[in-house]
Design a protein around this motif. Structure first.
Motif, short mmCIF file in Angstrom:
data_model
loop_
_atom_site.label_atom_id
_atom_site.label_comp_id
_atom_site.label_asym_id
_atom_site.label_seq_id
_atom_site.Cartn_x
_atom_site.Cartn_y
_atom_site.Cartn_z
N SER A 128 -67.12 58.64 -26.53
CA SER A 128 -67.00 57.67 -27.62
C SER A 128 -68.17 57.71 -28.59
CB SER A 128 -66.88 56.26 -27.04
OG SER A 128 -68.03 55.93 -26.25
N GLN A 129 -69.29 58.34 -28.18
CA GLN A 129 -70.45 58.48 -29.05
C GLN A 129 -71.02 59.89 -28.89
OE1 GLN A 129 -73.41 55.34 -28.86
NE2 GLN A 129 -71.89 53.84 -28.19
N PRO A 130 -71.76 60.38 -29.88
CA PRO A 130 -72.36 61.71 -29.74
C PRO A 130 -73.32 61.78 -28.56
CG PRO A 130 -72.43 61.00 -32.02
CD PRO A 130 -72.00 59.80 -31.23
N VAL A 131 -73.32 62.91 -27.88
CA VAL A 131 -74.24 63.16 -26.77
C VAL A 131 -74.95 64.48 -27.01
CG1 VAL A 131 -72.97 61.79 -25.06
CG2 VAL A 131 -72.36 64.20 -25.41
N SER A 132 -75.93 64.78 -26.19
CA SER A 132 -76.72 65.99 -26.36
C SER A 132 -76.88 66.70 -25.02
CB SER A 132 -78.11 65.65 -26.91
OG SER A 132 -78.02 64.97 -28.13
N PRO A 133 -77.09 68.02 -25.05
CA PRO A 133 -77.37 68.73 -23.80
C PRO A 133 -78.58 68.10 -23.09
CG PRO A 133 -76.95 70.29 -25.56
CD PRO A 133 -77.02 68.94 -26.21
N GLY A 134 -78.44 67.89 -21.80
CA GLY A 134 -79.51 67.25 -21.04
C GLY A 134 -79.30 65.78 -20.81
N ASP A 135 -78.36 65.15 -21.55
CA ASP A 135 -78.03 63.75 -21.28
C ASP A 135 -77.41 63.64 -19.88
OD1 ASP A 135 -78.95 63.17 -23.78
OD2 ASP A 135 -77.02 62.54 -24.61
N MET A 136 -77.61 62.50 -19.24
CA MET A 136 -77.14 62.29 -17.88
C MET A 136 -76.01 61.26 -17.87
SD MET A 136 -79.25 64.20 -16.09
CE MET A 136 -80.86 65.00 -16.33
N ILE A 137 -75.22 61.30 -16.78
CA ILE A 137 -74.10 60.36 -16.62
C ILE A 137 -74.21 59.73 -15.23
CG2 ILE A 137 -71.61 60.05 -16.80
CD1 ILE A 137 -71.52 62.92 -17.99
N ARG A 138 -74.09 58.40 -15.19
CA ARG A 138 -74.09 57.68 -13.91
C ARG A 138 -72.93 56.68 -13.91
NH1 ARG A 138 -78.96 54.64 -16.22
NH2 ARG A 138 -80.38 56.02 -15.11
N LYS A 139 -72.56 56.23 -12.73
CA LYS A 139 -71.53 55.20 -12.64
C LYS A 139 -71.89 54.24 -11.51
CE LYS A 139 -68.26 57.20 -9.34
NZ LYS A 139 -66.86 57.47 -9.04
#
Length: 411
Positions: A398-409
């Motif tokens: 839904s928004q721009p991201v960049s290489p190296g950004d992380m994802i958690r839940k």
């Protein structure tokens, strides 16, 4: 006349080359790593010389430094080859070595001139006379024992100008400055030569041992009480940044060379933000609740301020039911982002599914949450779950991201 404030270095742990790059990408000014000898983390992803070269090159490109921990206690024969090891580190471009054993310190100074030496926390430096002694011996920096108080740090800074490094986040050892023989006794692994099996973290119980008959637990008989351990809670000094800076701490050290990139990225990001905020406007600095909340997303244990303000009590030890439980899991890392299609290429680290709510975060405290609406695998097939470790997934964001950004839940 106001005392000039010096911006402290944010020093992050890096057990692997990936963690080194992650820490620096997320704001660390320096990282500390282990080589394949003379360190205290034999089970960490210790660096080969080639990996060190790549790490140093990456660090220099981002105006950061790399230190090598060589802080083992040497027995007879352990120091063989140390001179060549230190010379290689110097020639690779390592910024300093962290050492506790006087023999290794002497070897480094004699055999590898030009390679700065920092005193390890294992050497238990707790007073300014000790700091001055090691400065006279040629050391540039002293990593303080974790048992010192804030009042003692203030006294040290008044009486010495050697650089002071202090732990500000991470695991605490139940033994004084990590000098423990529990592991030797319990598992025949020498904690002071890199083999700690963390015996203090095991679960223990108290038993009645009659002369005849079966042993009987005195603590958990008929109850749900968790067995006792000798394990301490972790340290977090995020709420005390002004005290650390005003008392002249030059380097803020984060513990955790064996922790994940989720931990390294989050903690580096938080302390970088806090230090930048304080140095920009010390008079109006406040500790933001979002920083505290962020650290809890990667906390493995309860958090406290260690020895800085009081002697730890039973409230700083782990026993019984957990007082606060981490609720987030690290699930992925962004590899690429297509601005036209708004599709992110993600490397899976833990399972996630369509309709999961996930949080993206990146350097500079960039955050947003979204529901996963769809996913495709490497074969461009529609999938509803990403269960396989390290698989590549394509998903709209839904928004721009960049290489190296992380994802958690949330778990």
């Amino acid at each position: 006349m106001k005392k000039e404030l010096i911006r402290p270095e944010v020093l992050a742990p890096a057990g692997t080359l990936e963690k080194l790059k992650t820490a620096i990408h997320y704001g660390a000014d320096a990282v500390y790593i282990g080589g394949e000898a003379y360190g205290l983390r034999s089970r960490a992803g210790n660096f080969t010389y080639d990996e060190m070269r790549e790490g140093v090159a990456y660090a220099k490109e981002h105006q950061a430094k790399v230190y090598v921990a060589a802080n083992m206690v040497t027995h007879e024969g352990d120091a063989a080859g140390a001179g060549a090891f230190f010379r290689e580190l110097r020639d690779i471009g390592i910024s300093a070595v962290i050492v506790s054993d006087p023999a290794l310190i002497e070897i480094c100074i004699t055999d590898a001139p030009g390679l700065p030496v920092h005193l390890s926390t294992q050497a238990s430096a707790t007073n300014y006379e000790t700091l001055n002694y090691w400065q006279d011996e040629g050391l540039e920096r002293v990593v303080l024992a974790r048992e010192v108080s804030m009042e003692e740090i203030a006294k040290m800074r008044e009486n010495t100008d050697v650089e002071i490094e202090a732990f500000i986040h991470g695991a605490m050892c139940i033994s004084y400055s990590g000098r423990c023989v529990l592991s030797n006794h319990m598992s025949k692994r020498d904690a002071n030569r890199g083999g700690c099996s963390q015996s203090c973290r095991w679960k223990y119980d108290l038993f009645d041992l009659p002369m005849a008959g079966e042993r009987r637990s005195l603590t958990s008989q008929g109850t749900e009480v968790e067995p006792f351990s000798m394990s301490s809670v972790d340290m977090a000094m995020i709420e005390h940044i002004p005290d650390l800076i005003q008392n002249g701490v030059n380097s803020f050290k984060i513990e955790g060379r064996m922790k994940s990139i989720h931990y390294v990225s989050t903690v580096s990001n938080v302390y970088k933000a806090a230090v930048d905020s304080y140095m920009a406007d010390p008079e109006n600095y406040i500790c933001k609740q979002e920083w505290i909340d962020e650290l809890w997303k990667v906390a493995q244990r309860e958090l406290a301020s260690g020895f800085y303000y009081q002697r730890p009590s039973e409230n700083e030890q782990l026993f019984g039911p957990r007082r606060k439980i981490p609720v987030y899991a690290f699930v992925g890392q962004v590899l690429a982002y297509d601005e036209q299609t708004k599709i992110a290429t993600v490397q899976q680290r833990n399972a996630f599914s369509v309709e999961d709510e996930v949080e993206f975060y990146g350097p500079g405290f960039k955050h947003f949450s979204q529901i996963i609406t769809s996913m495709r695998n490497e074969d461009n097939e529609v999938i509803d779950r990403a269960p396989n470790a390290m698989m590549t997934v394509y998903m709209p964001v839904s928004q721009p991201v960049s290489p190296g950004d992380m994802i958690r839940k949330k778990k």
